[in-house]
Design an enzyme around this catalytic site. Structure first.
Site, mmCIF file in Angstrom:
data_model
loop_
_atom_site.group_PDB
_atom_site.id
_atom_site.type_symbol
_atom_site.label_atom_id
_atom_site.label_comp_id
_atom_site.label_asym_id
_atom_site.label_seq_id
_atom_site.Cartn_x
_atom_site.Cartn_y
_atom_site.Cartn_z
ATOM 1 C CG ASN A 222 -2.337 -0.454 0.923
ATOM 2 O OD1 ASN A 222 -3.240 -0.230 1.702
ATOM 3 N ND2 ASN A 222 -2.549 -1.112 -0.203
ATOM 4 N NE ARG B 216 -3.117 -5.692 -3.081
ATOM 5 C CZ ARG B 216 -3.802 -4.823 -2.345
ATOM 6 N NH1 ARG B 216 -3.362 -3.582 -2.185
ATOM 7 N NH2 ARG B 216 -4.919 -5.179 -1.760
ATOM 8 C CG HIS C 66 -10.384 2.602 -2.053
ATOM 9 N ND1 HIS C 66 -11.176 3.334 -1.198
ATOM 10 C CD2 HIS C 66 -9.937 1.544 -1.321
ATOM 11 C CE1 HIS C 66 -11.207 2.761 -0.016
ATOM 12 N NE2 HIS C 66 -10.457 1.679 -0.060
#
Length: 279
Positions: free
Chosen positions: A49, A191, A258
Site C-alpha cells: 500500500n 498482491r 480508492h
C-alpha cells in the site's frame, strides 16, 4: 504460526503482542513516528500500500512504521479470531507497545482508516495526528455492499480460492483506481502472492461499526483525502468526515479512485509532509 516461505515483498521484523499473536512490520528511520495502516483488499500489506510514500517520510526525518494488520501479509492469521474493529484496534495498540511507540501520527486507508479512527477514540493519548484516505467506519454494511468495488471484493474473498493474477488485475482496475495503468505487473504479482496466504475467516467475521456519531470526540488534527472516482466507499462519507471531525480538513482529489496514495503519490506525499510539519 511459522513464517511464510513466500517473500513477494520485503520482510522486516516481527513483534509478539501481549495477546500472543505475532505482527510483521517494516520499521525505517528515526524521529517522530508515522504509522501506516493498509486496507483489507486481496493481498494487502503495509509495503504494497505505501511503498511509494514512506521513503519520503523517512527522508524528512521521521520514523516510518508499516505493520501488516493481523490477518494480512506476513502477520499471524488466527483462524479462530473474530476480526472485529475492536480486535484490530487492540492488536494495533499492542503493536505500538511492542514497538516502543508512545505516540504517533496514524495514516490509514480504507479498513486502516477505520482502525485509525478506532484507535483515536479508544486511546486518544497515542494519536498525535490522523491522515485518512477514504476510511471505513462511516456507513452501515448495506451502504458498502451497494458500492460496485466493495461487492466485487467480497465476491473474490468468498470464492475460497486465491484469484489468478489476471483476475486480480481486472479487479484492481475496476474497483480501486481511475487510471488503469496504475495497476502495474509488479503490484499485481506481489498482491497475488500475498493473497495466497490469506484466510477466509477475516472477511467472514469482519465487522466495522458506523463511527459517524463519535467523530466529534476525536480531538487531534486530521487530514482526510478522498478520490472523486471512488468505487469502494459511499461518498456520503465525505461530508460525515468534514462535518464530524472538529479539527479536520478535507481534500477532494479528481481523477482518483480508492488509492490516492498510489494513484496520486506525489500529491499525497507533499500533503502528508506539509501536514506533519505544520499540522
Amino acid at each position: 504460526m511459522s513464517s511464510p516461505t513466500i517473500r513477494p515483498v520485503p520482510e522486516g521484523r516481527y513483534v509478539t503482542l501481549a495477546n500472543g499473536h505475532r505482527i510483521h512490520l517494516l520499521d525505517r528511520g528515526q524521529g517522530p513516528v508515522v504509522v501506516f495502516l493498509h486496507g483489507s483488499g486481496n493481498g494487502a500489506c503495509g509495503h504494497s500500500n505505501f511503498k511509494h510514500n514512506y521513503p519520503d517520510v523517512v527522508k524528512a526525518g521521521c520514523r516510518a512504521v508499516l505493520p501488516d494488520l493481523i490477518g494480512f501479509g506476513y502477520s499471524d492469521k488466527p483462524p479462530e479470531a473474530q476480526y472485529t474493529l475492536d480486535f484490530f484496534v487492540d492488536c494495533l495498540n499492542q503493536t505500538l507497545d511492542a514497538a516502543r511507540i508512545d505516540r504517533a501520527t496514524i495514516v490509514g486507508n480504507s479498513l486502516g482508516g477505520a482502525i485509525a479512527l478506532g484507535l483515536a477514540l479508544a486511546h486518544p493519548e497515542r494519536v498525535e495526528r490522523l491522515v485518512l484516505m477514504a476510511p471505513g467506519g462511516l456507513n452501515d454494511l448495506p451502504d458498502y455492499l451497494a458500492m460496485p468495488g466493495m461487492a466485487s471484493m467480497f465476491q473474490l474473498y468468498g470464492s475460497g480460492q486465491a484469484p489468478s493474477e489476471e483476475r486480480m488485475r481486472q479487479f484492481f482496475r475496476e474497483a480501486f483506481v481511475f487510471d488503469p495503468d496504475v495497476v502495474t505487473d509488479d503490484l499485481v504479482h506481489e498482491r497475488s502472492e500475498l493473497a495466497k496466504l490469506q484466510i477466509p475467516q477475516v472477511m467472514k467475521t469482519l465487522k466495522v461499526p458506523n463511527l459517524t456519531a463519535r467523530l466529534p470526540e476525536i480531538p487531534c488534527p486530521t487530514l482526510s483525502l478522498w478520490g472523486l472516482n471512488e468505487k469502494m466507499m459511499p461518498e456520503s462519507g465525505i461530508l460525515r468526515l468534514a462535518k464530524g471531525l472538529r479539527n479536520g480538513r478535507m481534500v477532494l482529489v479528481p481523477n482518483c479512485g480508492h488509492w490516492v496514495m498510489i494513484e496520486h503519490r506525489d500529491l499525497f506525499n507533499r500533503m502528508l509532509l506539509d501536514f506533519l510539519r505544520n499540522g
